[in-house]
Design an enzyme around this catalytic site. Structure first.
Site, mmCIF file in Angstrom:
data_model
loop_
_atom_site.group_PDB
_atom_site.id
_atom_site.type_symbol
_atom_site.label_atom_id
_atom_site.label_comp_id
_atom_site.label_asym_id
_atom_site.label_seq_id
_atom_site.Cartn_x
_atom_site.Cartn_y
_atom_site.Cartn_z
ATOM 1 N N GLU A 118 -4.353 -1.297 7.698
ATOM 2 C CA GLU A 118 -3.210 -0.902 8.525
ATOM 3 C C GLU A 118 -3.379 -1.585 9.872
ATOM 4 O O GLU A 118 -4.499 -1.802 10.329
ATOM 5 C CB GLU A 118 -3.172 0.606 8.786
ATOM 6 C CG GLU A 118 -2.740 1.482 7.658
ATOM 7 C CD GLU A 118 -2.610 2.943 8.102
ATOM 8 O OE1 GLU A 118 -2.455 3.190 9.335
ATOM 9 O OE2 GLU A 118 -2.654 3.829 7.242
ATOM 10 N N ASN B 73 -7.045 7.956 2.824
ATOM 11 C CA ASN B 73 -6.663 7.353 4.090
ATOM 12 C C ASN B 73 -7.472 7.925 5.250
ATOM 13 O O ASN B 73 -7.638 9.146 5.371
ATOM 14 C CB ASN B 73 -5.176 7.614 4.354
ATOM 15 C CG ASN B 73 -4.706 6.971 5.652
ATOM 16 O OD1 ASN B 73 -4.618 5.755 5.753
ATOM 17 N ND2 ASN B 73 -4.419 7.798 6.654
ATOM 18 N N GLU B 74 -8.010 7.039 6.085
ATOM 19 C CA GLU B 74 -8.688 7.410 7.338
ATOM 20 C C GLU B 74 -9.456 8.719 7.174
ATOM 21 O O GLU B 74 -9.176 9.715 7.859
ATOM 22 C CB GLU B 74 -7.661 7.514 8.467
ATOM 23 C CG GLU B 74 -6.915 6.206 8.692
ATOM 24 C CD GLU B 74 -5.839 6.277 9.768
ATOM 25 O OE1 GLU B 74 -5.683 7.356 10.391
ATOM 26 O OE2 GLU B 74 -5.148 5.269 9.998
ATOM 27 N N TRP C 243 1.576 -1.554 9.083
ATOM 28 C CA TRP C 243 2.156 -0.211 9.108
ATOM 29 C C TRP C 243 3.432 -0.271 9.931
ATOM 30 O O TRP C 243 3.397 -0.715 11.068
ATOM 31 C CB TRP C 243 1.176 0.791 9.719
ATOM 32 C CG TRP C 243 1.704 2.183 9.607
ATOM 33 C CD1 TRP C 243 2.543 2.824 10.467
ATOM 34 C CD2 TRP C 243 1.440 3.105 8.543
ATOM 35 N NE1 TRP C 243 2.839 4.075 10.015
ATOM 36 C CE2 TRP C 243 2.175 4.276 8.829
ATOM 37 C CE3 TRP C 243 0.685 3.066 7.374
ATOM 38 C CZ2 TRP C 243 2.157 5.391 7.991
ATOM 39 C CZ3 TRP C 243 0.670 4.165 6.558
ATOM 40 C CH2 TRP C 243 1.385 5.325 6.861
ATOM 41 N N TYR D 5 -5.447 -0.540 15.571
ATOM 42 C CA TYR D 5 -4.386 -0.165 16.494
ATOM 43 C C TYR D 5 -4.883 -0.436 17.922
ATOM 44 O O TYR D 5 -5.490 -1.468 18.181
ATOM 45 C CB TYR D 5 -3.979 1.292 16.269
ATOM 46 C CG TYR D 5 -3.261 1.513 14.946
ATOM 47 C CD1 TYR D 5 -1.942 1.117 14.770
ATOM 48 C CD2 TYR D 5 -3.908 2.110 13.871
ATOM 49 C CE1 TYR D 5 -1.271 1.308 13.560
ATOM 50 C CE2 TYR D 5 -3.256 2.310 12.646
ATOM 51 C CZ TYR D 5 -1.938 1.902 12.508
ATOM 52 O OH TYR D 5 -1.290 2.088 11.313
ATOM 53 N N ARG E 244 0.871 -1.178 0.000
ATOM 54 C CA ARG E 244 0.000 0.000 0.000
ATOM 55 C C ARG E 244 0.909 1.230 0.000
ATOM 56 O O ARG E 244 1.723 1.412 0.903
ATOM 57 C CB ARG E 244 -0.923 -0.009 1.218
ATOM 58 C CG ARG E 244 -1.911 1.163 1.299
ATOM 59 C CD ARG E 244 -2.895 0.923 2.435
ATOM 60 N NE ARG E 244 -3.862 1.981 2.639
ATOM 61 C CZ ARG E 244 -3.797 2.890 3.624
ATOM 62 N NH1 ARG E 244 -2.784 2.839 4.485
ATOM 63 N NH2 ARG E 244 -4.721 3.808 3.758
ATOM 64 N N HIS F 289 -8.568 -0.164 10.062
ATOM 65 C CA HIS F 289 -7.233 0.014 10.623
ATOM 66 C C HIS F 289 -7.276 -0.366 12.093
ATOM 67 O O HIS F 289 -8.092 0.169 12.843
ATOM 68 C CB HIS F 289 -6.764 1.459 10.446
ATOM 69 C CG HIS F 289 -6.543 1.842 9.013
ATOM 70 N ND1 HIS F 289 -6.060 3.076 8.633
ATOM 71 C CD2 HIS F 289 -6.738 1.137 7.863
ATOM 72 C CE1 HIS F 289 -5.957 3.117 7.315
ATOM 73 N NE2 HIS F 289 -6.370 1.955 6.825
#
Length: 543
Positions: free
Chosen positions: A258, A162-163, A288, A231, A85, A229
């Site tokens: 991610e 992105n996001e 990431w 996290y 990516r 994503h």
């Protein structure tokens, strides 16, 4: 993402509670879809044109901030990745990646047999991050790249932004996401499109989860995939499996676009479950990030060096359910006409023109049974390579070089199946000093000669009215002479061309003043004198 932008505060305990209350997705039949082109979605799965699943196993690479690190694509491929990516900018927040640059990135992905996910990063945290751009602006950027991306549906996935929403009113994500998808389809894009979740990509308030069906149904092609994503919000196995299974049960395509594993101030992500669940459900993941991250703990490779993987990098590439153990190369690369044979190596490049900031290189063509489609020119620093430029012909001008600096270049050839040749031989080049054009005269003589060698002398005279401060002198031997030692300057030689840069005690040539260089050199039997000399790229008279 964790690079070049601040993550909004997240309170892990509150988020975990909210996650348990997310509205489950409803499963409906997939709407009628257009004929598949390249990578496409069918029954909730990402497939290739062959009809086989494609499960992404790759990393994120911050190309827009490190445009010279395109060697990274070859490095992640060598470690087993099947996809990458690539971070791009539409110019709203960072420097815009040009049409030519994006074309070169796609060519590099194909040359390294990687599926290329291209994403615009400027949208990160819209609504909460004041500097963020809109999805509509990102869609316009993609439309401006249509000529480059058309025909690449087998190799490229477009991640619109992105996001694209922060934590402020994340429900606002749905309408602009749908509109951006429709805008790209109206412009004629047939590629698989990827959309990121709100809440800085983590969807902890469940907006994407609750509205994914309506967004998916708005795409007339059905070639839409959702990206979550993961996290620190995802710090328990239950949160991870509940979220991914909700999409799988609804036959809505999803991947982990991610994710991070090392703990931070917000919590400790459960990367083991993320990777295990992705493998069990045959979903893609993209870690990431490769290198250059402002949060060093999330660098997979230290200083872009594939031999220096961090503990996070070792986990991703070599750990349980990691890339090395689970990645499968895309069918398109093994089935492109059945061609797995690379072209022959191109000829060693020669420098045709050198300035203070550029060099033009020429090389002999490579050969391939199905035809050579292009060449990649790389700049070498020790063993490391940096992609300089990509071209279809056997000549390229490399720009952006520093004055009075030595560089080494080599070339690779590519064929239509994405095979890449062995590297050519190398050529060393020294750029000129970048000083103002010089008015000059040069006297050349052979001071002494012996079998197989001689001593030469070059006198440079400033015939102008102002001092010359800093200089590079060049000449080409008409025979096979080769300089072995030189004083009064620093010399390099590429083929027959000799380049001499001033040293501190010869750098200034006063008006009417001379500088004398001496050297010893080998001969190939004859010793004809050079007849053309240039100083700072200006031709000198020979006296």
């Amino acid at each position: 993402m964790r690079s070049r932008t601040s993550l909004a505060p997240r309170v892990a305990a509150v988020l975990a509670a909210v996650l348990g209350l997310l509205v489950p997705l409803l499963s409906f039949a997939t709407p009628a879809q257009a004929a598949a082109t390249g990578l496409h979605i069918e029954n909730g799965r990402l497939l290739e044109a062959s009809g086989n699943d494609f499960v992404m196993r790759g990393v994120n690479h911050a190309h827009t901030w490190y445009p010279g690190e395109t060697r990274s694509l070859a490095d992640v491929k060598a470690l087993g990745a099947n996809s990458v990516r690539v971070v791009l900018s539409d110019g709203h927040r960072w420097t815009k990646n040009s049409v030519e640059d994006v074309a070169a990135v796609v060519a590099q992905c194909k040359a390294n047999r990687l599926i290329c996910v291209l994403e615009v990063h400027d949208t990160t945290g819209y609504g909460e991050e004041a500097a963020a751009g809109t999805l509509d602006h990102a869609a316009d950027y993609w439309i401006g790249l249509k000529d480059v991306l058309a025909g690449e549906e087998d190799y490229v996935i477009i991640n619109i932004g992105n996001e694209p929403w922060g934590n402020t009113n994340p429900a606002g994500w749905t309408e602009p996401t749908t509109a951006a998808v429709k805008k790209l389809r109206a412009a004629g894009f047939a590629h698989t499109i990827m959309v990121d979740a709100p809440n800085w990509g983590q969807d902890w308030q469940g907006v994407m989860r609750a509205n994914a069906r309506s967004v998916y149904d708005a795409d007339p092609t059905g070639n839409l995939i959702f990206s979550i994503h993961m996290y620190s919000v995802y710090d328990t196995a239950q949160e991870i499996t509940d979220y991914l299974n909700a999409f799988v049960s609804a036959r809505l395509p999803i991947l982990i676009g991610e994710f991070g594993g090392p703990p931070d101030q917000y919590g400790d992500p459960d990367e083991d479950t993320m990777m295990a669940a992705a493998q069990q459900l045959r979903l893609g993941y993209l870690a990431w990030s490769w290198s250059g991250n402002t949060d060093p703990i999330l660098d997979l490779a230290i200083d872009f060096d594939p031999t220096r993987l961090s503990s996070w990098g070792q986990r991703i590439f070599n750990g349980a359910n990691g890339i090395a153990a689970t990645s499968e190369e895309a069918d398109i690369y093994s089935s492109s006409g059945g061609d797995t044979t690379p072209p022959t190596a191109p000829g060693t490049p020669t420098a045709a023109a050198v300035t203070s900031s550029s060099v033009t290189l020429n090389w002999a063509a490579a050969t391939d049974s199905n035809g050579v489609t292009g060449y990649d020119v790389v700049r070498l620093s020790g063993a490391a390579e940096t992609a300089a430029t990509t071209t279809a012909g056997t000549s390229a001008t490399v720009t952006g070089l520093a004055p009075d600096t030595s560089y080494t270049f080599a070339v690779y050839a590519r064929d239509a199946a994405g095979n890449r040749s062995q590297r050519s031989g190398t050529v060393a080049v020294t750029t000129s000093s970048g000083g103002s054009p010089a008015t000059c005269g040069v006297a050349y003589r052979v001071a002494n000669e012996w079998p197989g060698g001689f001593q030469g002398e070059v006198v440079i005279r400033n015939t102008g009215s102002t001092a010359i401060n800093g200089w590079t002198l060049r000449w080409t031997f008409p025979g096979s002479q080769r300089v072995s030692n030189l004083w009064g300057g620093t010399s390099t030689q590429s083929g027959a061309e000799v380049s001499v840069a001033a040293v501190s005690y010869t750098a200034t040539i006063a008006p009417a003043g001379p500088v004398t260089l001496g050297f010893t050199a080998a001969t190939g039997g004859t010793n004809p004198s050079p007849t053309v000399f240039t100083l700072n790229d200006s031709t000198c008279s020979v006296v």
